[in-house]
Scaffold this motif. Structure first.
Motif, PDB file in Angstrom:
ATOM      1  N   PHE A 100       0.800  -1.085  -0.066  1.00  0.00           N
ATOM      2  CA  PHE A 100       0.189  -0.161  -0.157  1.00  0.00           C
ATOM      3  C   PHE A 100       0.943   1.429   0.001  1.00  0.00           C
ATOM      4  CE2 PHE A 100      -2.592   3.502   2.141  1.00  0.00           C
ATOM      5  CZ  PHE A 100      -3.294   3.396   1.364  1.00  0.00           C
ATOM      6  N   GLY A 101       1.944   1.338   0.756  1.00  0.00           N
ATOM      7  CA  GLY A 101       2.861   2.182   0.588  1.00  0.00           C
ATOM      8  C   GLY A 101       3.390   2.802  -0.675  1.00  0.00           C
ATOM      9  N   ALA A 102       3.829   1.801  -1.150  1.00  0.00           N
ATOM     10  CA  ALA A 102       4.082   2.203  -2.792  1.00  0.00           C
ATOM     11  C   ALA A 102       3.035   2.998  -3.709  1.00  0.00           C
ATOM     12  CB  ALA A 102       4.745   1.091  -3.461  1.00  0.00           C
ATOM     13  N   TYR A 103       2.045   2.330  -3.528  1.00  0.00           N
ATOM     14  CA  TYR A 103       0.954   3.007  -4.368  1.00  0.00           C
ATOM     15  C   TYR A 103       0.384   4.183  -3.788  1.00  0.00           C
ATOM     16  CZ  TYR A 103       0.652  -1.401  -7.070  1.00  0.00           C
ATOM     17  OH  TYR A 103       0.968  -2.518  -8.082  1.00  0.00           O
ATOM     18  N   GLY A 104       0.336   4.209  -2.571  1.00  0.00           N
ATOM     19  CA  GLY A 104      -0.091   5.304  -1.904  1.00  0.00           C
ATOM     20  C   GLY A 104       0.791   6.856  -2.128  1.00  0.00           C
ATOM     21  N   THR A 105       2.233   6.266  -2.048  1.00  0.00           N
ATOM     22  CA  THR A 105       3.222   7.419  -2.604  1.00  0.00           C
ATOM     23  C   THR A 105       2.837   8.070  -3.563  1.00  0.00           C
ATOM     24  OG1 THR A 105       4.808   6.213  -0.969  1.00  0.00           O
ATOM     25  CG2 THR A 105       5.373   7.794  -2.764  1.00  0.00           C
ATOM     26  N   GLU A 106       2.623   7.214  -4.702  1.00  0.00           N
ATOM     27  CA  GLU A 106       2.235   7.891  -6.018  1.00  0.00           C
ATOM     28  C   GLU A 106       1.087   8.890  -5.990  1.00  0.00           C
ATOM     29  OE1 GLU A 106       4.638   7.681  -9.058  1.00  0.00           O
ATOM     30  OE2 GLU A 106       5.312   8.042  -7.202  1.00  0.00           O
ATOM     31  N   ILE A 107       0.139   8.425  -5.434  1.00  0.00           N
ATOM     32  CA  ILE A 107      -1.328   8.776  -5.171  1.00  0.00           C
ATOM     33  C   ILE A 107      -1.154  10.203  -4.501  1.00  0.00           C
ATOM     34  CG2 ILE A 107      -3.589   8.673  -4.220  1.00  0.00           C
ATOM     35  CD1 ILE A 107      -3.279   5.706  -4.682  1.00  0.00           C
ATOM     36  N   ILE A 108      -0.392  10.233  -3.204  1.00  0.00           N
ATOM     37  CA  ILE A 108      -0.299  11.452  -2.711  1.00  0.00           C
ATOM     38  C   ILE A 108       0.463  12.318  -3.293  1.00  0.00           C
ATOM     39  CG2 ILE A 108       0.525  12.405  -0.178  1.00  0.00           C
ATOM     40  CD1 ILE A 108      -0.493  10.049   0.997  1.00  0.00           C
ATOM     41  N   ARG A 109       1.618  11.859  -3.896  1.00  0.00           N
ATOM     42  CA  ARG A 109       2.474  12.678  -4.805  1.00  0.00           C
ATOM     43  C   ARG A 109       1.904  13.548  -5.619  1.00  0.00           C
ATOM     44  NH1 ARG A 109       3.963  12.843  -9.540  1.00  0.00           N
ATOM     45  NH2 ARG A 109       3.061  10.789  -9.940  1.00  0.00           N
ATOM     46  N   ALA A 110       1.135  12.884  -6.334  1.00  0.00           N
ATOM     47  CA  ALA A 110       0.274  13.526  -7.454  1.00  0.00           C
ATOM     48  C   ALA A 110      -0.650  14.710  -6.863  1.00  0.00           C
ATOM     49  CB  ALA A 110      -0.709  12.488  -8.090  1.00  0.00           C
ATOM     50  N   GLY A 111      -1.199  14.390  -5.427  1.00  0.00           N
ATOM     51  CA  GLY A 111      -2.038  15.373  -4.846  1.00  0.00           C
ATOM     52  C   GLY A 111      -1.178  16.572  -4.382  1.00  0.00           C
ATOM     53  N   ILE A 112       0.282  16.180  -4.031  1.00  0.00           N
ATOM     54  CA  ILE A 112       0.883  17.277  -3.550  1.00  0.00           C
ATOM     55  C   ILE A 112       1.433  18.244  -4.651  1.00  0.00           C
ATOM     56  CG2 ILE A 112       3.260  17.931  -2.740  1.00  0.00           C
ATOM     57  CD1 ILE A 112       2.966  15.372  -0.754  1.00  0.00           C
ATOM     58  N   GLU A 113       1.672  17.749  -5.841  1.00  0.00           N
ATOM     59  CA  GLU A 113       2.223  18.337  -7.082  1.00  0.00           C
ATOM     60  C   GLU A 113       0.789  19.090  -7.796  1.00  0.00           C
ATOM     61  OE1 GLU A 113       4.082  15.460  -9.453  1.00  0.00           O
ATOM     62  OE2 GLU A 113       5.849  15.602  -8.259  1.00  0.00           O
ATOM     63  N   SER A 114      -0.333  18.736  -7.250  1.00  0.00           N
ATOM     64  CA  SER A 114      -1.274  19.217  -8.024  1.00  0.00           C
ATOM     65  C   SER A 114      -1.642  20.842  -7.371  1.00  0.00           C
ATOM     66  CB  SER A 114      -2.632  18.761  -8.002  1.00  0.00           C
ATOM     67  OG  SER A 114      -3.043  18.473  -6.417  1.00  0.00           O
ATOM     68  N   ILE A 115      -1.048  20.898  -6.060  1.00  0.00           N
ATOM     69  CA  ILE A 115      -1.064  22.295  -5.420  1.00  0.00           C
ATOM     70  C   ILE A 115      -0.333  23.402  -6.108  1.00  0.00           C
ATOM     71  CG2 ILE A 115      -0.881  23.362  -3.454  1.00  0.00           C
ATOM     72  CD1 ILE A 115      -2.811  21.357  -3.421  1.00  0.00           C
ATOM     73  N   GLN A 116      -0.661  24.480  -6.369  1.00  0.00           N
ATOM     74  CA  GLN A 116       0.027  25.577  -7.275  1.00  0.00           C
ATOM     75  C   GLN A 116       1.162  26.150  -6.407  1.00  0.00           C
ATOM     76  OE1 GLN A 116      -2.918  28.264  -8.747  1.00  0.00           O
ATOM     77  NE2 GLN A 116      -3.983  26.788 -10.055  1.00  0.00           N
ATOM     78  N   LYS A 117       2.185  26.400  -6.828  1.00  0.00           N
ATOM     79  CA  LYS A 117       3.275  26.897  -6.161  1.00  0.00           C
ATOM     80  C   LYS A 117       2.910  28.550  -5.707  1.00  0.00           C
ATOM     81  CE  LYS A 117       6.993  24.540  -8.432  1.00  0.00           C
ATOM     82  NZ  LYS A 117       8.385  24.754  -9.247  1.00  0.00           N
ATOM     83  N   GLY A 118       2.162  29.152  -6.644  1.00  0.00           N
ATOM     84  CA  GLY A 118       1.562  30.526  -5.948  1.00  0.00           C
ATOM     85  C   GLY A 118       0.940  30.359  -4.484  1.00  0.00           C
ATOM     86  N   GLN A 119       0.196  29.381  -4.416  1.00  0.00           N
ATOM     87  CA  GLN A 119      -0.504  29.245  -2.853  1.00  0.00           C
ATOM     88  C   GLN A 119       0.554  29.038  -1.747  1.00  0.00           C
ATOM     89  OE1 GLN A 119      -3.520  26.281  -2.951  1.00  0.00           O
ATOM     90  NE2 GLN A 119      -4.362  26.720  -4.939  1.00  0.00           N
ATOM     91  N   VAL A 120       1.473  28.169  -2.096  1.00  0.00           N
ATOM     92  CA  VAL A 120       2.764  28.150  -1.143  1.00  0.00           C
ATOM     93  C   VAL A 120       3.288  29.525  -0.936  1.00  0.00           C
ATOM     94  CG1 VAL A 120       4.747  26.788  -0.539  1.00  0.00           C
ATOM     95  CG2 VAL A 120       2.762  25.747  -1.683  1.00  0.00           C
ATOM     96  N   GLU A 121       3.562  30.257  -2.070  1.00  0.00           N
ATOM     97  CA  GLU A 121       4.263  31.594  -1.780  1.00  0.00           C
ATOM     98  C   GLU A 121       3.267  32.441  -1.077  1.00  0.00           C
ATOM     99  OE1 GLU A 121       5.043  32.658  -5.837  1.00  0.00           O
ATOM    100  OE2 GLU A 121       6.669  30.999  -6.273  1.00  0.00           O
ATOM    101  N   ALA A 122       2.012  32.397  -1.429  1.00  0.00           N
ATOM    102  CA  ALA A 122       1.067  33.167  -0.583  1.00  0.00           C
ATOM    103  C   ALA A 122       1.158  33.156   0.705  1.00  0.00           C
ATOM    104  CB  ALA A 122      -0.198  33.104  -1.170  1.00  0.00           C
ATOM    105  N   GLY A 123       1.278  31.685   1.220  1.00  0.00           N
ATOM    106  CA  GLY A 123       1.246  31.406   2.641  1.00  0.00           C
ATOM    107  C   GLY A 123       2.419  31.758   3.143  1.00  0.00           C
ATOM    108  N   THR A 124       3.517  31.561   2.542  1.00  0.00           N
ATOM    109  CA  THR A 124       4.863  32.228   3.129  1.00  0.00           C
ATOM    110  C   THR A 124       4.731  33.876   3.399  1.00  0.00           C
ATOM    111  OG1 THR A 124       6.118  30.511   1.819  1.00  0.00           O
ATOM    112  CG2 THR A 124       7.211  32.503   2.761  1.00  0.00           C
ATOM    113  N   ALA A 125       3.940  34.526   2.344  1.00  0.00           N
ATOM    114  CA  ALA A 125       4.116  36.065   2.435  1.00  0.00           C
ATOM    115  C   ALA A 125       3.016  36.424   3.499  1.00  0.00           C
ATOM    116  CB  ALA A 125       3.421  36.486   0.961  1.00  0.00           C
ATOM    117  N   LEU A 126       2.308  35.357   3.751  1.00  0.00           N
ATOM    118  CA  LEU A 126       1.195  35.883   5.054  1.00  0.00           C
ATOM    119  C   LEU A 126       2.008  35.437   6.288  1.00  0.00           C
ATOM    120  CD1 LEU A 126      -1.990  34.449   3.629  1.00  0.00           C
ATOM    121  CD2 LEU A 126      -1.657  36.840   4.195  1.00  0.00           C
ATOM    122  N   GLY A 127       3.064  34.876   6.309  1.00  0.00           N
ATOM    123  CA  GLY A 127       3.767  34.662   7.686  1.00  0.00           C
ATOM    124  C   GLY A 127       3.509  33.465   8.303  1.00  0.00           C
TER     125      GLY A 127
END
Length: 222
Positions: A100-127
């Motif tokens: 399960f760990g191997a298949y779950g890793t690819e599933i979660i990786r796809a979810g993480i990479e679906s998050i736009q970098k701009g949202q992370v940068e906005a969170g950093t800007a908000l402190g």
């Protein structure tokens, strides 16, 4: 003419229930532990150092390109050669977690990479701290995105537990095989087992659908 007789199956139905309970325990335990493994490996593959990325990639490729049956045999029969002996149920749980760990890793990786970098940068800007960014901006939306895939993988994992009977783990399939050997009512036994797997699959699918409506509704609860 074949005379259907379910009485021997009903007489041993308690054994099937015990096997079904172990199947659920193995499945839920493997999913919870495997989910932790998946999250860690997904982080390692997307943000970890290069050696860790290589290690995670090798793990994923090995597991996804080898039969689950071979993985079980390696853990149960191969590891004792290195001095690690496991009970059938423990070996079954470990094999399910690794798979399960191997298949779950690819599933979660796809979810993480679906998050736009701009949202992370906005969170950093908000402190926001890195932990807050990972929790609120990355992980939770990512889990919402991949939740259907993870639940489908769990159902597949639960059905895969039938394979662990080959190492004498006491799951539902093993209980059915024992009952069939004692009663010779092959058709009746496996009809009942099929129905039990179907009921468990539908029940978990319904439960996961209810959880999705509560846990991932808009806006995301904190």
């Amino acid at each position: 003419m074949y005379n259907f007789n379910f009485e021997p199956v009903l007489a041993g139905f308690d054994k099937l229930l015990v096997g079904a309970a172990l199947t659920i325990q193995l499945s839920v335990g493997a999913m919870l532990i495997g989910l932790i493994v998946s999250i860690f490996c997904a982080w390692g593959k997307t943000s970890g150092p290069l050696p860790l990325r290589w290690l995670v990639n090798a793990y994923i490729e090995i597991i996804r390109n080898t039969p689950f049956l071979v993985q079980i045999f390696f853990i149960f029969f191969g590891l004792p050669s290195l001095g690690l002996r496991l009970t059938p149920n423990s070996a079954a749980l470990l094999a399910l977690v690794v798979n399960f760990g191997a298949y779950g890793t690819e599933i979660i990786r796809a979810g993480i990479e679906s998050i736009q970098k701009g949202q992370v940068e906005a969170g950093t800007a908000l402190g926001l701290s890195k932990l807050q960014i990972f929790r609120y901006i990355v992980m939770k939306p990512a889990l919402r995105t991949v939740y259907p895939s993870l639940t489908s993988q769990f159902i597949y994992l639960m059905l895969n537990t039938s394979v662990v009977s080959v190492i004498s783990a006491d799951d539902l399939a093993a209980a059915g095989n024992d009952l069939q050997s004692a009663t010779f009512a092959s058709f009746e036994v496996y009809v009942v087992i099929t129905a039990m797997y179907l009921v468990m699959s539908v029940a978990f699918s319904t439960l996961f659908a209810a959880i999705q409506k509560v846990a991932f509704k808009y806006p995301l609860s904190r």
